[in-house]
Design a protein around this motif. Structure first.
Motif, PDB file in Angstrom:
ATOM      1  N   UNK A   1      -3.698   1.249   6.846  1.00 30.62           N
ATOM      2  CA  UNK A   1      -4.685   2.015   7.591  1.00 30.62           C
ATOM      3  C   UNK A   1      -4.081   2.748   8.776  1.00 30.62           C
ATOM      4  N   UNK A   2      -4.949   3.442   9.511  1.00 35.69           N
ATOM      5  CA  UNK A   2      -4.497   4.216  10.665  1.00 35.69           C
ATOM      6  C   UNK A   2      -5.337   3.858  11.870  1.00 35.69           C
ATOM      7  N   UNK A   3      -4.673   3.638  12.987  1.00 38.62           N
ATOM      8  CA  UNK A   3      -5.387   3.311  14.211  1.00 38.62           C
ATOM      9  C   UNK A   3      -6.313   4.466  14.591  1.00 38.62           C
ATOM     10  N   UNK A   4      -7.535   4.169  15.048  1.00 37.34           N
ATOM     11  CA  UNK A   4      -8.480   5.250  15.393  1.00 37.34           C
ATOM     12  C   UNK A   4      -7.895   6.205  16.421  1.00 37.34           C
ATOM     13  N   UNK A   5      -8.091   7.481  16.184  1.00 31.40           N
ATOM     14  CA  UNK A   5      -7.594   8.509  17.108  1.00 31.40           C
ATOM     15  C   UNK A   5      -8.583   8.795  18.227  1.00 31.40           C
ATOM     16  N   UNK A   6      -9.811   8.295  18.080  1.00 34.59           N
ATOM     17  CA  UNK A   6     -10.840   8.568  19.088  1.00 34.59           C
ATOM     18  C   UNK A   6     -11.556   7.268  19.446  1.00 34.59           C
ATOM     19  N   UNK A   7     -12.093   7.253  20.648  1.00 34.22           N
ATOM     20  CA  UNK A   7     -13.036   6.204  21.044  1.00 34.22           C
ATOM     21  C   UNK A   7     -14.427   6.740  20.750  1.00 34.22           C
TER      22      UNK A   7
ATOM     23  N   UNK B   1      -1.468   5.076  24.034  1.00 34.68           N
ATOM     24  CA  UNK B   1      -0.638   4.005  23.503  1.00 34.68           C
ATOM     25  C   UNK B   1      -1.254   3.334  22.278  1.00 34.68           C
ATOM     26  N   UNK B   2      -2.528   3.593  21.999  1.00 30.69           N
ATOM     27  CA  UNK B   2      -3.187   2.986  20.828  1.00 30.69           C
ATOM     28  C   UNK B   2      -3.208   3.905  19.625  1.00 30.69           C
ATOM     29  N   UNK B   3      -2.744   5.139  19.763  1.00 30.64           N
ATOM     30  CA  UNK B   3      -2.758   6.111  18.678  1.00 30.64           C
ATOM     31  C   UNK B   3      -1.366   6.192  18.080  1.00 30.64           C
ATOM     32  N   UNK B   4      -1.265   5.950  16.778  1.00 26.25           N
ATOM     33  CA  UNK B   4       0.017   6.022  16.092  1.00 26.25           C
ATOM     34  C   UNK B   4       0.153   7.364  15.379  1.00 26.25           C
ATOM     35  N   UNK B   5       1.399   7.717  15.089  1.00 27.02           N
ATOM     36  CA  UNK B   5       1.656   8.978  14.395  1.00 27.02           C
ATOM     37  C   UNK B   5       1.162   8.882  12.952  1.00 27.02           C
ATOM     38  N   UNK B   6       0.721  10.040  12.421  1.00 28.52           N
ATOM     39  CA  UNK B   6       0.234  10.077  11.052  1.00 28.52           C
ATOM     40  C   UNK B   6       1.380   9.837  10.076  1.00 28.52           C
TER      41      UNK B   6
ATOM     42  N   UNK C   1      -6.913   5.603   1.658  1.00 25.62           N
ATOM     43  CA  UNK C   1      -7.020   7.046   1.454  1.00 25.62           C
ATOM     44  C   UNK C   1      -8.445   7.481   1.121  1.00 25.62           C
ATOM     45  N   UNK C   2      -9.256   6.609   0.545  1.00 24.25           N
ATOM     46  CA  UNK C   2     -10.592   7.015   0.108  1.00 24.25           C
ATOM     47  C   UNK C   2     -11.701   6.359   0.930  1.00 24.25           C
ATOM     48  N   UNK C   3     -11.354   5.655   2.003  1.00 23.28           N
ATOM     49  CA  UNK C   3     -12.365   4.955   2.784  1.00 23.28           C
ATOM     50  C   UNK C   3     -12.960   5.866   3.851  1.00 23.28           C
ATOM     51  N   UNK C   4     -14.272   5.798   4.064  1.00 22.79           N
ATOM     52  CA  UNK C   4     -14.854   6.521   5.206  1.00 22.79           C
ATOM     53  C   UNK C   4     -14.262   6.048   6.531  1.00 22.79           C
ATOM     54  N   UNK C   5     -14.006   4.751   6.647  1.00 21.58           N
ATOM     55  CA  UNK C   5     -13.372   4.181   7.845  1.00 21.58           C
ATOM     56  C   UNK C   5     -11.998   3.669   7.432  1.00 21.58           C
ATOM     57  N   UNK C   6     -10.939   4.438   7.764  1.00 20.33           N
ATOM     58  CA  UNK C   6      -9.598   4.043   7.357  1.00 20.33           C
ATOM     59  C   UNK C   6      -8.820   3.356   8.467  1.00 20.33           C
ATOM     60  N   UNK C   7      -9.529   2.750   9.423  1.00 17.09           N
ATOM     61  CA  UNK C   7      -8.853   1.948  10.429  1.00 17.09           C
ATOM     62  C   UNK C   7      -8.355   0.661   9.786  1.00 17.09           C
TER      63      UNK C   7
ATOM     64  N   UNK D   1     -16.519  -3.019   1.871  1.00 16.87           N
ATOM     65  CA  UNK D   1     -16.761  -3.442   0.502  1.00 16.87           C
ATOM     66  C   UNK D   1     -15.704  -2.855  -0.439  1.00 16.87           C
ATOM     67  N   UNK D   2     -15.370  -1.575  -0.254  1.00 22.23           N
ATOM     68  CA  UNK D   2     -14.354  -0.946  -1.093  1.00 22.23           C
ATOM     69  C   UNK D   2     -12.979  -1.549  -0.837  1.00 22.23           C
ATOM     70  N   UNK D   3     -12.656  -1.801   0.421  1.00 24.78           N
ATOM     71  CA  UNK D   3     -11.352  -2.373   0.739  1.00 24.78           C
ATOM     72  C   UNK D   3     -11.244  -3.812   0.233  1.00 24.78           C
ATOM     73  N   UNK D   4     -12.383  -4.490   0.094  1.00 25.02           N
ATOM     74  CA  UNK D   4     -12.360  -5.851  -0.429  1.00 25.02           C
ATOM     75  C   UNK D   4     -11.854  -5.933  -1.850  1.00 25.02           C
ATOM     76  N   UNK D   5     -11.901  -4.823  -2.616  1.00 25.66           N
ATOM     77  CA  UNK D   5     -11.358  -4.847  -3.975  1.00 25.66           C
ATOM     78  C   UNK D   5      -9.860  -5.136  -3.961  1.00 25.66           C
TER      79      UNK D   5
END
Length: 391
Positions: free
Chosen positions: A97-103, A83-88, A48-54, A179-183
């Motif tokens: 995490x959430x699969x990236x919505x954009x390339x 097919x690579x985008x999942x529902x929120x 929820x707080x990551x810049x990259x939440x993939x 680094x944050x997710x490593x916690x």
């Protein structure tokens, strides 16, 4: 004649009050507790707080690999395959995490001409992007509309100016997010290891110390044998026995190597407590041995067990980091701090190698230091000889 007044009665306070006061007055311990609380909050909030939440913060942009901390890039977001985008889902995003919505691809600059977006290559990093490229606005947005509406949507949604505060790693992933997710992994493995070591160590230590005799000699011999084997070798053996090197295997393996410390402390405390008056009274009353141990003896060991739990927490974090550095712990692309140190170590001698090694190494050091400071503070807090005036 002046009246003699009796001194005001002092309020009786439980021992826990003085333990709490000593701990609160210990500044190094409170610093450690504060940093642990901050890391725990980050681990709980997770994606929820990551810049990259993939998933695993693994959104890789190859053109942005090994960029220094604080650099900025302009990102063009193109529609990802459906097919690579999942529902929120808020809770599913929090957990994995959430699969990236954009390339996403970086661009040097852009301009909009009519119904087209023309981009210039990003620093000529890619041989495939050595010249300007043209995209239709409808292609980028995925729908048709007036040129003004499409232009506004592209500039607000599909052109992003992003700052990588801690730079990127060798795969072009956001170092801050990893680094944050490593916690989560470090605190998770510490928590699981402590729970396993407490449960197993309290059981074996209590039985050995209370029963005594040949049972004590047998269990003490088992503790001595396990104690003599290096922790890393035990984790490797357990991982081989389970035929897995995943995250949960590392959690369990580290926990199964740390119970001896707890068992030895519990055994020693049990040997000194089993001859006390309240235990003899319990025996006279006919209380079962299991109740005597669980309800009357183990609660009297709370202080030493809390202190050794904080020490084991720090040791588990270090052990997991060492295993991941060797490639025997958490496996890629999971953002383990030990694995990140290894990735930076492979780049030592380059400009990026310094901060890619230093940042996760500093995170490990601060978290382990915090647990050690908290453990020292708890040890002093549970010592009745520690004066409150010094706390």
């Amino acid at each position: 004649m002046a009246a003699i007044t009796a001194p005001a009665p002092t309020t009786a306070r439980p021992p826990s009050y003085y333990v709490r006061q000593r701990l609160l007055g210990n500044k190094p311990a409170m610093f450690g507790l504060g940093f642990i609380a901050l890391c725990t909050l980050i681990a709980v909030l997770g994606y929820w707080v990551l810049p990259d939440n993939s998933p695993s913060a693994n959104n890789s942009i190859v053109q942005l690999q090994k960029e220094p901390p604080g650099f900025q890039a302009t990102i063009l977001r193109l529609p990802a395959p459906k097919d690579s985008v999942s529902a929120d889902n808020v809770f599913l995003t929090w957990w994995q995490g959430r699969a990236p919505r954009y390339a996403e691809q970086p661009i040097g600059s852009y301009r909009i001409v009519g119904d087209s977006l023309i981009t210039e290559p990003y620093r000529n990093h890619s041989a495939l992007a050595d010249k300007s490229r043209r995209y239709s606005l409808a292609q980028i947005t995925g729908h048709t509309g007036s040129a003004a509406e499409l232009r506004q949507e592209v500039e607000e949604t599909h052109i992003v100016h992003r700052t990588y505060w801690l730079g990127t790693d060798k795969a072009g992933r956001d170092e801050l997010s990893r680094l944050l997710l490593g916690t989560r992994i470090s605190l998770g493995i510490g928590l699981v290891a402590v729970l396993i070591s407490l449960a197993l160590g309290m059981l074996i230590g209590a039985v050995a110390g209370y029963v005594g005799g040949w049972v004590d000699s047998l269990l003490l011999g088992l503790m001595t044998v396990v104690w003599s084997i290096p922790g890393i070798m035990l984790v490797i053996a357990i991982s081989l026995a389970l035929d897995s090197k995943g995250v949960w295997t590392s959690f369990v393996a580290v926990g199964l190597t740390m119970w001896v410390d707890v068992a030895r402390v519990v055994r020693g405390q049990m040997l000194s407590l089993r001859t006390t008056t309240f235990v003899e009274a319990g025996r006279v009353l006919g209380l079962p041995q299991s109740r005597l141990i669980a309800r009357h003896l183990l609660p009297n060991m709370t202080g030493p067990l809390i202190v050794i739990a904080t020490s084991n927490f720090a040791a588990a974090i270090l052990l997991e980091a060492g295993l991941s550095f060797l490639g025997l712990g958490v496996q890629p692309p999971a953002p383990s701090w030990g694995l990140m140190v290894n990735e930076g170590f492979q780049l030592l001698g380059t400009q990026a190698g310094l901060w890619l090694t230093l940042l996760p190494g500093l995170a490990i050091s601060l978290l382990v230091l915090s647990f050690n400071l908290l453990g020292n503070g708890l040890r002093d807090a549970y010592d009745p000889k520690t004066p409150l005036s010094h706390a």
